[in-house]
Structure formats: C-alpha cells, structure tokens
Scaffold this active site. Structure first.
Site, short mmCIF file in Angstrom:
data_model
loop_
_atom_site.label_atom_id
_atom_site.label_comp_id
_atom_site.label_asym_id
_atom_site.label_seq_id
_atom_site.Cartn_x
_atom_site.Cartn_y
_atom_site.Cartn_z
N LYS A 1 4.07 0.73 9.60
CA LYS A 1 4.18 2.00 8.89
C LYS A 1 3.61 3.15 9.70
CE LYS A 1 2.91 0.18 4.93
NZ LYS A 1 2.49 -0.03 3.54
N GLU B 1 0.87 -1.17 0.00
CA GLU B 1 0.00 0.00 0.00
C GLU B 1 0.91 1.23 0.00
OE1 GLU B 1 -2.75 0.38 3.27
OE2 GLU B 1 -3.55 2.24 2.42
N ARG C 1 5.55 -12.85 9.44
CA ARG C 1 6.20 -11.59 9.12
C ARG C 1 7.55 -11.49 9.83
NH1 ARG C 1 3.90 -6.35 9.52
NH2 ARG C 1 2.06 -7.07 8.43
P1 ATP Z 1 1.75 -1.93 7.93
O1 ATP Z 1 0.79 -2.71 8.76
O2 ATP Z 1 2.97 -1.52 8.65
O3 ATP Z 1 1.12 -0.80 7.17
P2 ATP Z 1 1.42 -3.70 5.83
O4 ATP Z 1 1.62 -5.13 6.00
O5 ATP Z 1 0.01 -3.23 5.82
O6 ATP Z 1 2.29 -2.95 6.86
P3 ATP Z 1 1.69 -3.44 3.03
O7 ATP Z 1 2.17 -2.30 2.24
O8 ATP Z 1 0.25 -3.75 2.97
O9 ATP Z 1 2.11 -3.17 4.54
O10 ATP Z 1 2.56 -4.72 2.76
C1 ATP Z 1 2.87 -5.20 1.48
C2 ATP Z 1 3.28 -6.62 1.58
O11 ATP Z 1 4.41 -6.77 2.42
C3 ATP Z 1 2.18 -7.48 2.18
O12 ATP Z 1 2.07 -8.66 1.43
C4 ATP Z 1 2.67 -7.73 3.57
O13 ATP Z 1 2.18 -8.95 4.06
C5 ATP Z 1 4.18 -7.73 3.41
N1 ATP Z 1 4.81 -7.34 4.66
C6 ATP Z 1 4.62 -6.21 5.36
N2 ATP Z 1 5.32 -6.21 6.49
C7 ATP Z 1 6.01 -7.37 6.52
C8 ATP Z 1 6.93 -7.98 7.45
N3 ATP Z 1 7.28 -7.37 8.58
N4 ATP Z 1 7.43 -9.19 7.13
C9 ATP Z 1 7.09 -9.80 5.99
N5 ATP Z 1 6.24 -9.29 5.09
C10 ATP Z 1 5.69 -8.10 5.35
MG MG Z 2 -1.57 -3.04 4.56
#
Ligand code: ATP
Ligand code: MG
Length: 550
Positions: free
Chosen positions: A269, A33, A259
């Site tokens: 984020k 995102e 994760r």
């Molecule tokens: P946040 O909750 O911090 O906003 P998010 O998971 O919503 O993080 P996205 O931009 O939606 O962030 O993530 C893009 C991809 O990266 C998703 O498939 C997510 O599962 C993966 N991802 C995000 N954080 C991690 C992590 N700490 N370890 C492994 N994969 C991750």
């Molecule tokens: Mg997300």
C-alpha cells in the site's frame, strides 16, 4: 461462471477441528487497515476468508484494523466496504478494532496487575539497543521491575495525556532472551498526541499496537481461525502468549499462508499510495492499478477475480504469479459472456462505389457466435464505411487474410467487397479506398472465387465516435524495484489513447461498466469518463488471446 474452490491446507485444518469438536461453527474475519484501497492480494485473503465462511455455513466478519490513525481515512473505509461487496461477499458482522479501545485498555491494566506488563521510559533508539540481536540476548530495560502500583499510575497518566509522544510505552514482560525477538518485551501501547481518529476522534492519545489488538479483537468476536500472511508466523507466539495471559476464554488459532505476488505489479500500500500521490497513475481506480477498484474500472468481473483466486490456490510457499493467469481468468469469463460488437480503432474510409448513394440497409448480426440465446443486434450497411487501417494493404502475399487491391474480403456479418483503388494524399498516405460490393454474397459465398478473410467494419454515417484506451503493463519488469527503485521500472508506454475510433450504432445504449468483445480487437468496457453528448470512452480489458509477448 461458477467458482470451484479446491481444498487447501487451511480447509484441511478446519475439517479436522470440526471433526474433533474443537470447532462447532467456523468464524473467520478479513481485517484490512483502512490506509489505502484493496488490491488483488487482498482479494486472495477475502476469497479465502469469506469462501470458508460460506462453504462451512459459518460466519465472516469485516473488521477494520484501525489502530494507526495517522495513515487512515474514512474514505478508505468506504472504498474497502464497497470493494468487498463488489467481489460478491456480505459480512456477517462489521467491526472496528477501535470499538474495542476501552476493552483493550482494560486488558492492558489486567496484564499490569499481574506483573506481566510495565511502562518503559526508553526511547525507540534505546529499545532497539536493549533488544539484542538474533545472536545475542537482549538486556532488561531499567524500568522492567517497576512495581504494579507505579505501572498502573504511569499507564493511567499515559492515557490522561501527561507524557509526550515517544517518551513512554507499555510493554509486555515476557523474555528478553527469547530466541523469537517478538517476545523480547514487545510494545503494547504507544503515545500519539494530536491525531483525530476517524472513529474515536480525539478521545485517545495512546494507541494499542497491532500485535496486542489483533488477538484480542479476534477473541472478542469469537473468531475460530485467524488467517494471515506468512510474515506473521513469527508473531504467532505473541498472539498465543497474550490470549493465554488475559482473562478471556476464547483462543482463536492463527494460521499463516503465502501472500500473493503478481508479476509486473506492486502490491504494497505504501507503493500504491506513492503511485497515486505522485501522479504516476490517475488515481486508485486507474485501470492499470492492481487495486480492486482499478480492476473493476478496467472491466474485470468479480467472478473472474474469484476464479483467479481459486486458480492460484492457498499454500505456505511464496511465489510470483504470472499476470497471464489473471488475464486468462477474465478472458475465459468474457469469451462466454461478453456480447460481440464491431469497433474500428484506426479508421480508413471505404466508399462502395456501386452502392446506392443514400441507401442504408439494416442487417442482423448475432450477439454471440456460439450462443443463440444472446440474440442479435442491428448493424447498418451504407455506401461509406470504415475499416481498420491495418486491414488493407496495396499488395500482400497469401498469408495476409485481409483486403488487398483487386482482392476480395468479407465484411463481418455483411457483404463481400473488392478493393479497386486507393486514394492517397500528398504525403502518399492512403486516405480513402474505393471498393465495389457483390450484392449476392449476403450470408453466402461467391461462386467460384475465394475470399481472403473476414474483417470488421462500421457504417461511416451511422457509427459513433469513441476514444479507446489501450493498456500495457504498468511496469517494465516482472518484479518492480527488485534492482533499485520501483519507480524506475515504470513503463512509460502503459497507456495508449486512440481518439478517432468509430463504434457500431448498437453501442449507443452501452452503459458505464458494460463489457463487450470488439471483434478481432479484444475485450472492452465503457469507462466512467464517458459523458452524454461526447465520444464514448472504452477501456481495453484484455486482448483476445495471450500473445505471450510480455
Ligand atoms: P500493506 O503491507 O501493503 O499495507 P497489509 O498486509 O498491511 O498490506 P492489510 O490491510 O493489513 O494490508 O491487510 C488485510 C489482510 O489482507 C491481512 O490479513 C493481510 O494478510 C491480507 N493481505 C494483504 N496483502 C496480501 C497479499 N498480497 N496476499 C494475500 N493476502 C494479503
Ligand atoms: Mg497491515
């Protein structure tokens, strides 16, 4: 350095799907995102998805999951693209979930036509009440039995902007008693007026939910294996329900993995945004940040990050990875690849009294002690040099392998010197050291005397001024925020600036981002704050060895 990819449970599933013929060509995607910069956790997902695409001669898409314009920004889109490229990956197709808004809407209409979705007038609070709990079933919304015709009309009017924010949602009609709460008539669309979306502008005032958008985007792109983190495990039945109930002939398989959590770092984020916006760090690319941009600026290489991801592996159990693993990945890379240089971080002036007053002497020094192919550079000997304050003591026992009064030490790549006199100021601080050198010790040991050790140095008149930034962990605690507010765990001493450093002349041609080993000090990288005509600015990437202190 080549990255070796160990197998994992996801690759095993893919192997089976290829063997059984369920999959003919593997197609993955990385779906960020654009509401912030990518972090090292995202790198795990990127390496997993793109690595599979490459290794199986398949495809990998970069897809922006942009259904929440309130927090998204075009600048984040660009930063994410550049970070993925920097990590060494090229996407086969670039997509935005927002490209599918029209198709998504058509699928929503389809669900309504089949009696599988309805417009609900409950507000957020009421929806929560009606949903029930883990121990109690929910109760049906009073609007659940609206006719198809009425629902179609209301949905069209939602889209046309007739209703205010929060007044209505489109919900899937699944099962208000389902043990999995995600199936209790989840929202598919919500009303959001007044937002300007970075891709679709003001065209829409209703936005699809992630759970609705994601499976359909995957299916439209022909994704075969949709890899996501464990918190989506409970959403998988909704993912499958949607694809089973709309007219689409593809059904990607969602597979969840753990994760990455890293010690002494935050990865959400929301928290990273807070660090930036409240000025706890200097920006998304602050070298202390666990963002890809921060690690890049710090001096990490793409290979080291990929190697780290290979080292931590992919499993289904959550764990906290030691910062030492990330540091060890970059240290191994730089030990092999970084040219050696000399830099004096806390200078002490040394006058070599028996060296000619205006004499200078070019000496050749190897760029890497174990790799002759990396060549040599010129260092310059002169009458006045700098050594590090920590490399001289008036007296010390034999364990101190540096310079003491009336003792001898070798200047790295140069001569053996003897300390004769320490000049002090009124406060008693040593401000200058008078030494003599032995001209017969270049490249050979003195006869019949033992030299304590080897220290680094830089010619005073040829050295270049530099600022060196030393970094410590951004947080004091391995799990920031575990026992309260994560901001309370910020390490107030995470940045130490040394502004009177002197580096050897060969660094004159260093370019921003170039990495070096400063002998006996650690690995450093030229920061983008370096400006022509001003002192260089170097970031400490990592120390020479894991001190195991923190
Ligand atoms: P946040 O909750 O911090 O906003 P998010 O998971 O919503 O993080 P996205 O931009 O939606 O962030 O993530 C893009 C991809 O990266 C998703 O498939 C997510 O599962 C993966 N991802 C995000 N954080 C991690 C992590 N700490 N370890 C492994 N994969 C991750
Ligand atoms: Mg997300």
């Amino acid at each position: 350095m080549s990255t070796t990819t160990p197998t994992n449970f996801i690759r095993q599933i893919i192997d089976q799907d290829l063997a059984s013929g369920k999959t003919t060509q593997v197609h993955t995607r990385f779906p960020p995102e654009p509401n912030g910069y990518l972090h090292i956790g995202h790198a795990k997902s990127i390496v997993l998805n793109f690595g599979i695409g490459e290794d199986y001669q398949g495809k990998t898409n970069l897809r922006f999951d942009d259904t929440n314009p309130a927090k998204e920004d075009l600048a984040f889109v660009e930063a994410i693209k550049s970070d993925v490229r920097w990590l060494g990956y090229a996407w086969d197709e670039l997509h935005f979930a927002s490209d599918y808004f029209e198709q998504l809407y058509a699928f929503a209409v389809q669900l309504v036509e089949q009696g599988k979705a309805y417009v609900c007038d409950l507000d957020a609070e009421q929806v929560r009440e009606y949903r029930g709990s883990l121990t109690e079933p929910g109760k049906p919304s009073p609007h659940r039995e609206r006719s198809v015709a009425e629902n179609l009309d209301l949905l069209a009017r939602m889209r046309a902007g007739e209703f205010p924010d929060g007044s209505r949602t489109l919900r899937a009609k699944i099962d208000m008693a389902a043990p999995n709460m995600n199936l209790r008539d989840p929202a598919l669309y919500r009303i959001r007026h007044g937002l300007v979306h970075h891709q679709t502008g003001a065209a829409w005032c209703i936005y699809p939910m992630y759970d609705f958008t994601h499976p359909i985007s995957d299916a439209l792109e022909g994704i075969t294996h949709s890899l996501c983190t464990l918190e989506f495990e409970d959403h998988r039945s909704l993912y499958d329900w949607l694809l089973d109930n709309i007219a689409i002939d593809r059904h990607p398989q969602q597979i969840e993995f753990a994760r990455l959590n890293l010690e002494y770092a935050v990865m959400s984020k929301r928290k990273l945004t807070q660090l930036v916006n409240e000025g706890h760090v200097q920006g998304w690319d602050d070298p202390r940040m666990p963002t890809i941009a921060g690690l890049r600026r710090r001096g990490y290489t793409p290979q080291s990050i990929r190697q780290f991801c290979a080292m931590i592996g992919v499993t289904k159990s959550d764990s906290l990875v030691e910062m030492g693993m990330l540091e060890s990945a970059i240290r191994t890379d730089l030990d092999t690849n970084a040219p050696r240089r000399m830099a004096v971080l806390k200078p002490l002036k040394v006058v070599i009294t028996n060296y000619p007053a205006d004499g200078t002497e070019p000496l050749q020094a190897p760029n890497h002690p174990k790799n002759e192919a990396m060549g040599t550079r010129e260092i310059i000997m002169s009458r006045e040099i700098y050594i590090d304050q920590g490399d001289f003591r008036e007296s010390a026992n034999k364990k101190y392998k540096r310079l003491v009064l009336d003792g001898e030490v070798r200047l790295r790549n140069g001569y053996v010197i003897r300390a004769n006199e320490a000049i002090k100021n009124d406060q008693g601080d040593i401000v200058e050291l008078r030494c003599t050198y032995d001209p017969d010790t270049l490249g050979k040991n003195p006869e019949g005397r033992k030299v304590r050790g080897v220290i680094h140095w830089v010619s005073a008149s040829h050295g270049l001024p530099a600022e060196v930034r030393l970094y410590d962990r951004l947080f004091k605690s391995p799990e920031p925020g575990k026992d309260g507010d994560f901001l309370d765990d910020i390490n107030p001493d995470s940045l130490q600036v040394l502004s009177n450093c002197v580096v050897e002349p060969a660094l004159a041609s260093a370019e921003v981002g170039e990495r070096f080993q400063f002998e006996r000090e650690g690995y450093f990288c030229l920061d983008l704050d370096s400006r022509p005509g001003e002192p260089f600015v170097f970031n400490q990437i990592v120390g020479l060895r894991d001190l195991g202190l923190k």
